[in-house]
Design a protein around this motif. Structure first.
Motif, PDB file in Angstrom:
ATOM      1  N   ASP A   3       0.851  -1.191   0.000  1.00  0.00           N
ATOM      2  CA  ASP A   3       0.000   0.000   0.000  1.00  0.00           C
ATOM      3  C   ASP A   3       0.889   1.244   0.000  1.00  0.00           C
ATOM      4  N   GLU A   4       0.253   2.403  -0.037  1.00  0.00           N
ATOM      5  CA  GLU A   4       1.005   3.655  -0.210  1.00  0.00           C
ATOM      6  C   GLU A   4       2.120   3.826   0.826  1.00  0.00           C
ATOM      7  N   LEU A  16     -10.622  -6.448   5.387  1.00  0.00           N
ATOM      8  CA  LEU A  16     -11.875  -7.155   5.093  1.00  0.00           C
ATOM      9  C   LEU A  16     -13.084  -6.408   5.635  1.00  0.00           C
ATOM     10  N   ASP A  17     -14.207  -6.540   4.905  1.00  0.00           N
ATOM     11  CA  ASP A  17     -15.462  -5.993   5.425  1.00  0.00           C
ATOM     12  C   ASP A  17     -16.130  -7.042   6.315  1.00  0.00           C
ATOM     13  N   GLU A  18     -17.327  -6.724   6.797  1.00  0.00           N
ATOM     14  CA  GLU A  18     -17.987  -7.627   7.760  1.00  0.00           C
ATOM     15  C   GLU A  18     -18.365  -8.966   7.131  1.00  0.00           C
ATOM     16  N   ARG A  19     -18.405  -9.016   5.773  1.00  0.00           N
ATOM     17  CA  ARG A  19     -18.730 -10.291   5.101  1.00  0.00           C
ATOM     18  C   ARG A  19     -17.480 -11.054   4.659  1.00  0.00           C
ATOM     19  N   GLY A  20     -16.314 -10.535   5.061  1.00  0.00           N
ATOM     20  CA  GLY A  20     -15.064 -11.246   4.759  1.00  0.00           C
ATOM     21  C   GLY A  20     -14.522 -10.964   3.367  1.00  0.00           C
ATOM     22  N   ARG A  21     -15.074  -9.948   2.681  1.00  0.00           N
ATOM     23  CA  ARG A  21     -14.574  -9.596   1.345  1.00  0.00           C
ATOM     24  C   ARG A  21     -13.588  -8.443   1.472  1.00  0.00           C
ATOM     25  N   VAL A  22     -12.654  -8.336   0.474  1.00  0.00           N
ATOM     26  CA  VAL A  22     -11.713  -7.220   0.519  1.00  0.00           C
ATOM     27  C   VAL A  22     -12.500  -5.922   0.362  1.00  0.00           C
ATOM     28  N   ASP A  23     -12.296  -5.013   1.292  1.00  0.00           N
ATOM     29  CA  ASP A  23     -12.944  -3.702   1.251  1.00  0.00           C
ATOM     30  C   ASP A  23     -12.027  -2.765   0.469  1.00  0.00           C
ATOM     31  N   ASN A  24     -12.417  -2.455  -0.775  1.00  0.00           N
ATOM     32  CA  ASN A  24     -11.536  -1.673  -1.656  1.00  0.00           C
ATOM     33  C   ASN A  24     -11.256  -0.270  -1.136  1.00  0.00           C
ATOM     34  N   SER A  25     -12.128   0.228  -0.270  1.00  0.00           N
ATOM     35  CA  SER A  25     -11.886   1.572   0.262  1.00  0.00           C
ATOM     36  C   SER A  25     -10.748   1.554   1.292  1.00  0.00           C
ATOM     37  N   LYS A  26     -10.362   0.361   1.738  1.00  0.00           N
ATOM     38  CA  LYS A  26      -9.301   0.267   2.751  1.00  0.00           C
ATOM     39  C   LYS A  26      -7.929   0.024   2.132  1.00  0.00           C
ATOM     40  N   PHE A  27      -7.895  -0.466   0.905  1.00  0.00           N
ATOM     41  CA  PHE A  27      -6.614  -0.792   0.265  1.00  0.00           C
ATOM     42  C   PHE A  27      -6.197   0.361  -0.639  1.00  0.00           C
ATOM     43  N   LYS A  28      -4.983   0.868  -0.405  1.00  0.00           N
ATOM     44  CA  LYS A  28      -4.464   2.013  -1.173  1.00  0.00           C
ATOM     45  C   LYS A  28      -3.267   1.552  -1.995  1.00  0.00           C
ATOM     46  N   PRO A  29      -3.488   0.989  -3.192  1.00  0.00           N
ATOM     47  CA  PRO A  29      -2.377   0.467  -3.992  1.00  0.00           C
ATOM     48  C   PRO A  29      -1.498   1.589  -4.540  1.00  0.00           C
ATOM     49  N   ILE A  30      -0.307   1.209  -4.989  1.00  0.00           N
ATOM     50  CA  ILE A  30       0.593   2.165  -5.653  1.00  0.00           C
ATOM     51  C   ILE A  30       0.508   1.892  -7.153  1.00  0.00           C
ATOM     52  N   LEU A  31       0.208   2.912  -7.912  1.00  0.00           N
ATOM     53  CA  LEU A  31       0.101   2.786  -9.364  1.00  0.00           C
ATOM     54  C   LEU A  31       1.324   3.424 -10.006  1.00  0.00           C
ATOM     55  N   PHE A  32       1.818   2.781 -11.072  1.00  0.00           N
ATOM     56  CA  PHE A  32       3.064   3.211 -11.716  1.00  0.00           C
ATOM     57  C   PHE A  32       2.773   3.566 -13.175  1.00  0.00           C
ATOM     58  N   THR A  33       3.311   4.690 -13.619  1.00  0.00           N
ATOM     59  CA  THR A  33       3.055   5.136 -14.994  1.00  0.00           C
ATOM     60  C   THR A  33       4.262   4.928 -15.907  1.00  0.00           C
ATOM     61  N   GLY A  34       5.331   4.359 -15.362  1.00  0.00           N
ATOM     62  CA  GLY A  34       6.576   4.251 -16.135  1.00  0.00           C
ATOM     63  C   GLY A  34       7.607   5.225 -15.615  1.00  0.00           C
ATOM     64  N   ASP A  35       7.149   6.335 -15.059  1.00  0.00           N
ATOM     65  CA  ASP A  35       8.109   7.292 -14.481  1.00  0.00           C
ATOM     66  C   ASP A  35       7.613   7.959 -13.191  1.00  0.00           C
ATOM     67  N   GLU A  36       6.360   7.688 -12.801  1.00  0.00           N
ATOM     68  CA  GLU A  36       5.850   8.283 -11.561  1.00  0.00           C
ATOM     69  C   GLU A  36       4.976   7.278 -10.823  1.00  0.00           C
ATOM     70  N   MET A  55      -4.568   5.690  -5.986  1.00  0.00           N
ATOM     71  CA  MET A  55      -5.804   5.400  -6.713  1.00  0.00           C
ATOM     72  C   MET A  55      -6.792   6.540  -6.489  1.00  0.00           C
ATOM     73  N   GLY A  56      -7.569   6.844  -7.529  1.00  0.00           N
ATOM     74  CA  GLY A  56      -8.539   7.939  -7.437  1.00  0.00           C
ATOM     75  C   GLY A  56      -9.865   7.499  -6.846  1.00  0.00           C
ATOM     76  N   ASP A  57     -10.903   8.194  -7.203  1.00  0.00           N
ATOM     77  CA  ASP A  57     -12.217   7.975  -6.602  1.00  0.00           C
ATOM     78  C   ASP A  57     -12.950   6.785  -7.218  1.00  0.00           C
ATOM     79  N   LEU A  58     -13.884   6.241  -6.486  1.00  0.00           N
ATOM     80  CA  LEU A  58     -14.771   5.194  -6.999  1.00  0.00           C
ATOM     81  C   LEU A  58     -15.654   5.795  -8.100  1.00  0.00           C
ATOM     82  N   LEU A  59     -15.693   5.126  -9.267  1.00  0.00           N
ATOM     83  CA  LEU A  59     -16.489   5.628 -10.393  1.00  0.00           C
ATOM     84  C   LEU A  59     -17.811   4.877 -10.571  1.00  0.00           C
ATOM     85  N   GLY A  60     -17.850   3.636 -10.108  1.00  0.00           N
ATOM     86  CA  GLY A  60     -19.064   2.840 -10.280  1.00  0.00           C
ATOM     87  C   GLY A  60     -18.773   1.411  -9.874  1.00  0.00           C
TER      88      GLY A  60
END
Ligand SMILES: Cc1cc2nc3c(=O)[nH]c(=O)nc-3n(C[C@H](O)[C@H](O)[C@H](O)COP(=O)(O)O)c2cc1C
Length: 189
Positions: free
Chosen positions: A76-77, A152-172, A176-181
């Motif tokens: 994570d970040e 994990l959320d209360e149902r044992g699934r990964v809660d995406n709002s809790k995981f802050k991955p690192i995204l790579f663009t090749g040089d930066e 992660m941004g906002d939930l879109l849908g």
């Protein structure tokens, strides 16, 4: 409404961006090592398979070939410094676990250690190796997954709002941004 954009032709390169950056652990016991990898992805759902692109000269390449295993640990970040460190220092010279105070913990299905500080750990057994050129593709069947309790959320699934991955663009590195849908939203109207 979307707008058609005017284009500039570029010479071929791997233009996909962003991609998640991961910490791959490999090697057994005292040989345990970590390599930062950006060339990674899901390749097949059933049986579950993931791939990593590794340059043949890397110390980690040798370890993965020898053991037939690797673990894709999702940082994570808060682990950005470790991502950089493990991406510029070779395990040939340094114990990266010790140098960065990272904790090797047992895999559930492989002998390779997971990185306990990473929230999600995907344990893979190599089922194909493909020489592509600059990189070899190791295809690993996912044989075990570990997820931190606090992700994990209360149902044992990964809660995406809790995981802050690192995204790579090749040089930066980006967050992660906002939930879109949610998947299939268009079908539920
Ligand atoms: C952000 C980032 C992404 C990287 N992605 C890859 C990759 O996908 N494949 C690869 O072979 N090396 C990649 N590297 C370089 C290796 O992580 C680096 O050479 C590392 O020191 C090799 O460690 P080792 O000698 O212990 O195997 C990346 C480095 C950084 C910083």
């Amino acid at each position: 409404m979307s707008i058609a954009r005017s284009k500039v032709a570029k010479k071929p390169f791997v233009a996909l961006r962003p991609v998640p950056v991961v910490l791959v652990s490999c090697g057994h016991g005292t040989q345990a090592n970590i390599i930062t990898i950006a060339w990674t992805g899901i390749l097949c759902s059933n049986p579950p398979q993931m791939g990593i692109g590794v340059r043949p000269g890397r110390h980690s390449h040798k370890l993965i070939q020898e053991t037939g295993e690797f673990v894709i640990n999702l940082p994570d970040e808060g682990l950005l410094d470790e991502v950089e460190y493990c991406g510029f220092i070779s395990g040939q010279d340094v114990d990266k676990f010790a140098a960065r105070d990272l904790t090797p913990a047992p895999g559930s299905a492989v002998q390779t250690a997971i990185i306990a500080e990473c929230p999600i750990n995907i344990e893979c057994r190599v089922c194909h190796t493909l020489s592509l050129g600059s990189h070899d593709l190791f295809v690993g069947e996912v044989v075990g997954v570990q997820v931190s309790q606090d992700m994990l959320d209360e149902r044992g699934r990964v809660d995406n709002s809790k995981f802050k991955p690192i995204l790579f663009t090749g040089d930066e590195y980006w967050g992660m941004g906002d939930l879109l849908g949610s998947y299939g939203f268009s079908q539920r109207k």
